[in-house]
Design a protein around this motif. Structure first.
Motif, PDB file in Angstrom:
ATOM      1  N   GLU A 110      16.757  45.866  51.676  1.00 47.30           N
ATOM      2  CA  GLU A 110      17.017  44.502  51.180  1.00 47.30           C
ATOM      3  C   GLU A 110      16.283  44.261  49.860  1.00 47.30           C
ATOM      4  OE1 GLU A 110      17.883  41.240  53.078  1.00 47.30           O
ATOM      5  OE2 GLU A 110      18.218  42.003  55.101  1.00 47.30           O
ATOM      6  N   GLU A 111      15.009  44.661  49.802  1.00 48.14           N
ATOM      7  CA  GLU A 111      14.216  44.421  48.600  1.00 48.14           C
ATOM      8  C   GLU A 111      14.745  45.222  47.410  1.00 48.14           C
ATOM      9  OE1 GLU A 111      10.345  45.463  49.965  1.00 48.14           O
ATOM     10  OE2 GLU A 111       9.888  43.461  50.731  1.00 48.14           O
ATOM     11  N   SER A 112      15.303  46.399  47.687  1.00 51.63           N
ATOM     12  CA  SER A 112      15.798  47.244  46.598  1.00 51.63           C
ATOM     13  C   SER A 112      17.036  46.665  45.934  1.00 51.63           C
ATOM     14  CB  SER A 112      16.112  48.650  47.124  1.00 51.63           C
ATOM     15  OG  SER A 112      17.271  48.644  47.942  1.00 51.63           O
ATOM     16  N   LEU A 113      17.695  45.736  46.616  1.00 48.28           N
ATOM     17  CA  LEU A 113      18.923  45.152  46.079  1.00 48.28           C
ATOM     18  C   LEU A 113      18.653  43.978  45.141  1.00 48.28           C
ATOM     19  CD1 LEU A 113      21.033  45.342  49.335  1.00 48.28           C
ATOM     20  CD2 LEU A 113      21.317  46.730  47.288  1.00 48.28           C
ATOM     21  N   ALA A 114      17.384  43.740  44.860  1.00 50.80           N
ATOM     22  CA  ALA A 114      17.041  42.627  43.976  1.00 50.80           C
ATOM     23  C   ALA A 114      17.578  42.821  42.564  1.00 50.80           C
ATOM     24  CB  ALA A 114      15.523  42.450  43.932  1.00 50.80           C
ATOM     25  N   GLU A 115      17.955  44.058  42.213  1.00 52.18           N
ATOM     26  CA  GLU A 115      18.481  44.325  40.876  1.00 52.18           C
ATOM     27  C   GLU A 115      19.906  43.820  40.698  1.00 52.18           C
ATOM     28  OE1 GLU A 115      16.520  45.528  38.512  1.00 52.18           O
ATOM     29  OE2 GLU A 115      14.943  45.541  40.023  1.00 52.18           O
ATOM     30  N   ALA A 116      20.561  43.451  41.791  1.00 50.85           N
ATOM     31  CA  ALA A 116      21.912  42.901  41.661  1.00 50.85           C
ATOM     32  C   ALA A 116      21.862  41.662  40.775  1.00 50.85           C
ATOM     33  CB  ALA A 116      22.479  42.560  43.032  1.00 50.85           C
ATOM     34  N   PRO A 117      22.815  41.527  39.847  1.00 48.03           N
ATOM     35  CA  PRO A 117      22.730  40.421  38.881  1.00 48.03           C
ATOM     36  C   PRO A 117      23.174  39.080  39.461  1.00 48.03           C
ATOM     37  CG  PRO A 117      24.698  41.704  38.480  1.00 48.03           C
ATOM     38  CD  PRO A 117      23.945  42.423  39.566  1.00 48.03           C
ATOM     39  N   THR A 118      22.561  38.022  38.972  1.00 48.67           N
ATOM     40  CA  THR A 118      23.037  36.664  39.229  1.00 48.67           C
ATOM     41  C   THR A 118      24.072  36.332  38.154  1.00 48.67           C
ATOM     42  OG1 THR A 118      20.927  35.997  40.200  1.00 48.67           O
ATOM     43  CG2 THR A 118      22.384  34.242  39.417  1.00 48.67           C
ATOM     44  N   LEU A 119      25.277  35.992  38.582  1.00 46.71           N
ATOM     45  CA  LEU A 119      26.396  35.802  37.663  1.00 46.71           C
ATOM     46  C   LEU A 119      26.827  34.341  37.658  1.00 46.71           C
ATOM     47  CD1 LEU A 119      28.369  38.921  38.930  1.00 46.71           C
ATOM     48  CD2 LEU A 119      26.914  38.810  36.893  1.00 46.71           C
ATOM     49  N   LYS A 141      23.200  37.658  45.891  1.00 51.69           N
ATOM     50  CA  LYS A 141      22.674  37.043  44.669  1.00 51.69           C
ATOM     51  C   LYS A 141      23.595  35.947  44.153  1.00 51.69           C
ATOM     52  CE  LYS A 141      19.449  38.112  42.631  1.00 51.69           C
ATOM     53  NZ  LYS A 141      19.020  39.275  41.834  1.00 51.69           N
ATOM     54  N   ASN A 142      24.824  35.919  44.659  1.00 46.58           N
ATOM     55  CA  ASN A 142      25.823  34.931  44.224  1.00 46.58           C
ATOM     56  C   ASN A 142      26.529  34.386  45.463  1.00 46.58           C
ATOM     57  OD1 ASN A 142      25.874  35.608  41.080  1.00 46.58           O
ATOM     58  ND2 ASN A 142      25.893  37.560  42.185  1.00 46.58           N
ATOM     59  N   PRO A 143      25.809  33.615  46.300  1.00 46.01           N
ATOM     60  CA  PRO A 143      26.338  33.238  47.617  1.00 46.01           C
ATOM     61  C   PRO A 143      27.555  32.320  47.579  1.00 46.01           C
ATOM     62  CG  PRO A 143      24.250  32.118  47.167  1.00 46.01           C
ATOM     63  CD  PRO A 143      24.430  33.141  46.098  1.00 46.01           C
ATOM     64  N   GLU A 144      27.877  31.754  46.437  1.00 49.15           N
ATOM     65  CA  GLU A 144      29.082  30.935  46.331  1.00 49.15           C
ATOM     66  C   GLU A 144      30.326  31.783  46.088  1.00 49.15           C
ATOM     67  OE1 GLU A 144      29.029  27.672  46.964  1.00 49.15           O
ATOM     68  OE2 GLU A 144      26.902  28.001  47.400  1.00 49.15           O
ATOM     69  N   ALA A 145      30.134  33.082  45.874  1.00 47.83           N
ATOM     70  CA  ALA A 145      31.267  33.966  45.594  1.00 47.83           C
ATOM     71  C   ALA A 145      32.167  34.095  46.818  1.00 47.83           C
ATOM     72  CB  ALA A 145      30.766  35.344  45.175  1.00 47.83           C
ATOM     73  N   GLY A 146      33.464  34.229  46.570  1.00 41.53           N
ATOM     74  CA  GLY A 146      34.406  34.518  47.636  1.00 41.53           C
ATOM     75  C   GLY A 146      34.513  36.016  47.853  1.00 41.53           C
ATOM     76  N   VAL A 147      34.840  36.423  49.074  1.00 36.53           N
ATOM     77  CA  VAL A 147      35.015  37.837  49.396  1.00 36.53           C
ATOM     78  C   VAL A 147      36.412  38.012  49.989  1.00 36.53           C
ATOM     79  CG1 VAL A 147      34.204  39.798  50.753  1.00 36.53           C
ATOM     80  CG2 VAL A 147      32.543  38.194  49.772  1.00 36.53           C
ATOM     81  N   LEU A 148      37.226  38.842  49.340  1.00 31.91           N
ATOM     82  CA  LEU A 148      38.582  39.139  49.805  1.00 31.91           C
ATOM     83  C   LEU A 148      38.724  40.644  49.986  1.00 31.91           C
ATOM     84  CD1 LEU A 148      40.783  36.855  47.500  1.00 31.91           C
ATOM     85  CD2 LEU A 148      40.114  36.424  49.862  1.00 31.91           C
ATOM     86  N   ALA A 149      38.526  41.114  51.215  1.00 35.67           N
ATOM     87  CA  ALA A 149      38.779  42.527  51.501  1.00 35.67           C
ATOM     88  C   ALA A 149      40.291  42.753  51.485  1.00 35.67           C
ATOM     89  CB  ALA A 149      38.191  42.899  52.851  1.00 35.67           C
ATOM     90  N   PHE A 150      40.698  43.977  51.140  1.00 35.73           N
ATOM     91  CA  PHE A 150      42.145  44.203  51.030  1.00 35.73           C
ATOM     92  C   PHE A 150      42.527  45.607  51.475  1.00 35.73           C
ATOM     93  CE2 PHE A 150      40.470  45.735  46.994  1.00 35.73           C
ATOM     94  CZ  PHE A 150      41.224  46.879  46.740  1.00 35.73           C
ATOM     95  N   ASP A 151      43.758  45.718  51.942  1.00 32.14           N
ATOM     96  CA  ASP A 151      44.432  46.989  52.179  1.00 32.14           C
ATOM     97  C   ASP A 151      45.853  46.823  51.642  1.00 32.14           C
ATOM     98  OD1 ASP A 151      45.031  45.181  54.223  1.00 32.14           O
ATOM     99  OD2 ASP A 151      45.265  46.715  55.738  1.00 32.14           O
ATOM    100  N   LEU A 152      46.852  46.646  52.534  1.00 32.61           N
ATOM    101  CA  LEU A 152      48.190  46.279  52.078  1.00 32.61           C
ATOM    102  C   LEU A 152      48.262  44.809  51.695  1.00 32.61           C
ATOM    103  CD1 LEU A 152      50.342  48.205  54.715  1.00 32.61           C
ATOM    104  CD2 LEU A 152      49.904  48.843  52.342  1.00 32.61           C
ATOM    105  N   GLY A 153      47.386  44.041  52.272  1.00 30.48           N
ATOM    106  CA  GLY A 153      47.273  42.614  51.976  1.00 30.48           C
ATOM    107  C   GLY A 153      45.805  42.241  51.926  1.00 30.48           C
ATOM    108  N   VAL A 154      45.541  40.974  52.158  1.00 30.00           N
ATOM    109  CA  VAL A 154      44.173  40.462  52.071  1.00 30.00           C
ATOM    110  C   VAL A 154      43.620  40.209  53.465  1.00 30.00           C
ATOM    111  CG1 VAL A 154      42.773  38.496  51.305  1.00 30.00           C
ATOM    112  CG2 VAL A 154      44.483  39.484  49.784  1.00 30.00           C
TER     113      VAL A 154
END
Length: 512
Positions: free
Chosen positions: A310-319, A364-377
């Motif tokens: 978890e701590e190592s992921l602190a380098e992820a950018p805030t966008l 780092k950007n908790p307001e972001a949406g997440v859409l996993a996909f394959d043939l659809g969403v």
């Protein structure tokens, strides 16, 4: 009718075919070299064969300026933290640009493991040399002559070639009697016992009488001997952070955790972010270790490894702005991210790497949406109240059928969504999208998103070295390759705007 495969309609300019035979955009030679160097592992994958990777990377290297090859080798080693590809490019430069190979060798060949890989590749002849040659031989000689004894001891692990093979090949000049005795011992020649380094002398004495204390040599020299749990416990103090990470299951197997205090000592080291960073920890390595742990690994050790992940992921950018992150969950994402290495294949799959980067960016950007996909969403809600592993498991547990990389972007069009940044994580082998005559379905959908969101940008993160993208490089589209946290600075730079934000330009800034 004539053969339809032989006389298929010509593709529109700029378009190519991917591994599934669907429309795609081929990378230019520089971008292809960067992509191969930062994701290629020279092992078979779901689509690509190791032989194809080797052919493609050498062909790309031959098409670009040797200076860019040099910069790519250094970037791949120090930013993408690859091993085999940087060694291959270094070997290639010994023929293509001998003078450039000197600074690149010094920057890339930074361990005994890298030295053995470099020698293996040069001796194979696959990098363009028919013999080892004067320049490569001198580079290896100098490495051996300048390496401290402790580095040489560490290098004397592994085989094909072993350090002994390398010494026989290049004949380094020993600086003193101790180094001369060590080389003699290493290659099985007569040596002065009195001049032998004390560590090696202690090792030889211990082999004759295992009741003696463990000799002060690299732990790898000892692990194939029948050691008990107490001795394995002692070895943990000699392991670096990565060595300890990779031997947690071995400690269980040899009952070392039954030794009082070892669980606490190992947990303290595993949870030490400073030591982990000194060992150049990559988050995907910590995640791979967690996935591979046997159930008997003590919970404090497991928790410490999860904490440092978890701590190592602190380098992820805030966008800034409205962000949508789209990981691919199609069947090809079930392949090991570093290729199929038979019994040595990593537990970390492409879907795990995509989920790792997705959750890291989302945290780092908790307001972001997440859409996993394959043939659809496949919409999924991540939970800010649970830890990284729980969210990762939720996302990595999704399964799909087929790949339509345009699906999440098409969903944004249908939702008439306002968006500033879309990040796609995939192996880029899309084939089930709605047919388009002059462009890929992803680009068609993205242009519709841009009609409503003129300043929007898209980042396509390619997890495998397969040579094509579903979106061409342009001012609002960035194609990146890699599955480590080395991609985070490139994301930050692209989103920040300004001149020369593409990936190739970033690599060209590498100092030789």
């Amino acid at each position: 009718m004539a053969n339809p495969q032989l006389f298929a309609p010509a593709l529109p300019t700029g378009l190519s075919r991917n591994q599934e035979g669907a429309l795609a955009y081929a990378y230019g030679a520089e971008h292809l070299l960067a992509q191969m160097a930062c994701t290629g592992t020279l092992y078979d994958g779901f689509y690509g064969k190791a032989e194809d990777q080797l052919t493609a990377v050498l062909a790309a290297a031959a098409q670009v300026d040797p200076i860019f090859v040099a910069q790519t080798a250094i970037y791949a080693r120090h930013t993408a933290r690859m091993k085999d590809m940087p060694a291959l490019l270094t070997a290639y430069l010994t023929r293509a640009a001998p003078d450039l190979s000197v600074p690149v060798f010094r920057a890339v060949i930074d361990s005994g493991r890298m030295l053995r890989t470099f020698v293996q590749i040069v001796r194979s002849g696959r990098a363009g040399r028919k013999s080892f040659g004067t320049r490569p031989k001198r580079l290896v000689q100098r490495w051996l002559e300048e390496a401290p004894l402790l580095v040489l001891l560490q290098a004397a692990t592994g085989k094909d070639p072993s350090l002994a093979d390398i010494v026989r090949l290049v004949h380094p000049r020993p600086a003193d009697a101790s180094r001369r005795a060590f080389y003699g011992w290493l290659i099985g020649r007569p040596y002065d016992l009195a001049a032998l380094p004390s560590e090696v002398a202690a090792f030889e004495a211990w082999k004759r009488d295992p009741r003696l204390p463990l000799p002060p040599v690299p732990f790898e020299w000892l692990t194939h001997f029948p050691l008990n749990g107490v001795q394995w416990s002692e070895l943990t103090d000699r392991m670096g952070w990565n060595g300890l990470r990779m031997n947690l299951n071995s400690l269980v197997r040899h009952k070392a955790f039954l030794v009082p205090g070892l669980t606490e000592r190992v947990a303290a080291r595993m949870g030490d972010l400073t030591e982990a960073r000194r060992a150049k920890l990559m988050p995907h390595q910590a995640l791979g270790a967690l996935l591979a742990l046997v159930p008997a690994v003590p919970e404090p050790v497991r928790a410490a490894l999860a904490k440092v992940l978890e701590e190592s992921l602190a380098e992820a950018p805030t966008l800034l702005g409205r962000i949508v992150i789209c990981p691919d969950v199609s069947p090809s994402m079930e392949a090991p991210v570093t290729g199929n290495r038979q019994s040595a294949s990593t537990k970390l799959l492409c879907r795990d790497a995509a989920a790792l980067l997705t959750v890291a960016l989302w945290r780092k950007n908790p307001e972001a949406g997440v859409l996993a996909f394959d043939l659809g969403v496949q919409p999924i809600s991540l939970d800010p109240q649970v830890d990284f592993q729980a969210n990762h498991a939720r996302l990595a547990g999704l399964r799909g059928n087929g790949t339509a990389i345009s699906a999440p972007v098409r969903a944004l069009v249908e939702l008439r969504a306002s968006v500033d940044l879309v990040i796609l994580l995939s192996d880029n082998q899309s084939w089930a999208d709605a047919p388009q005559p002059e462009r890929t379905a992803l680009l068609a959908a993205w242009d519709e998103v841009k009609a409503r969101n003129p300043t929007a940008r898209m980042i396509c993160i390619d997890l495998q070295a397969l040579g094509t993208s579903q979106a061409p490089e342009r001012a609002d589209i960035l194609n990146l390759g890699g599955y480590t946290d080395g991609i985070f600075p490139a994301i930050q730079r692209f989103v920040g705007g300004g001149p020369s934000t593409d990936w190739v330009s970033l690599i060209k800034e590498v100092k030789l």
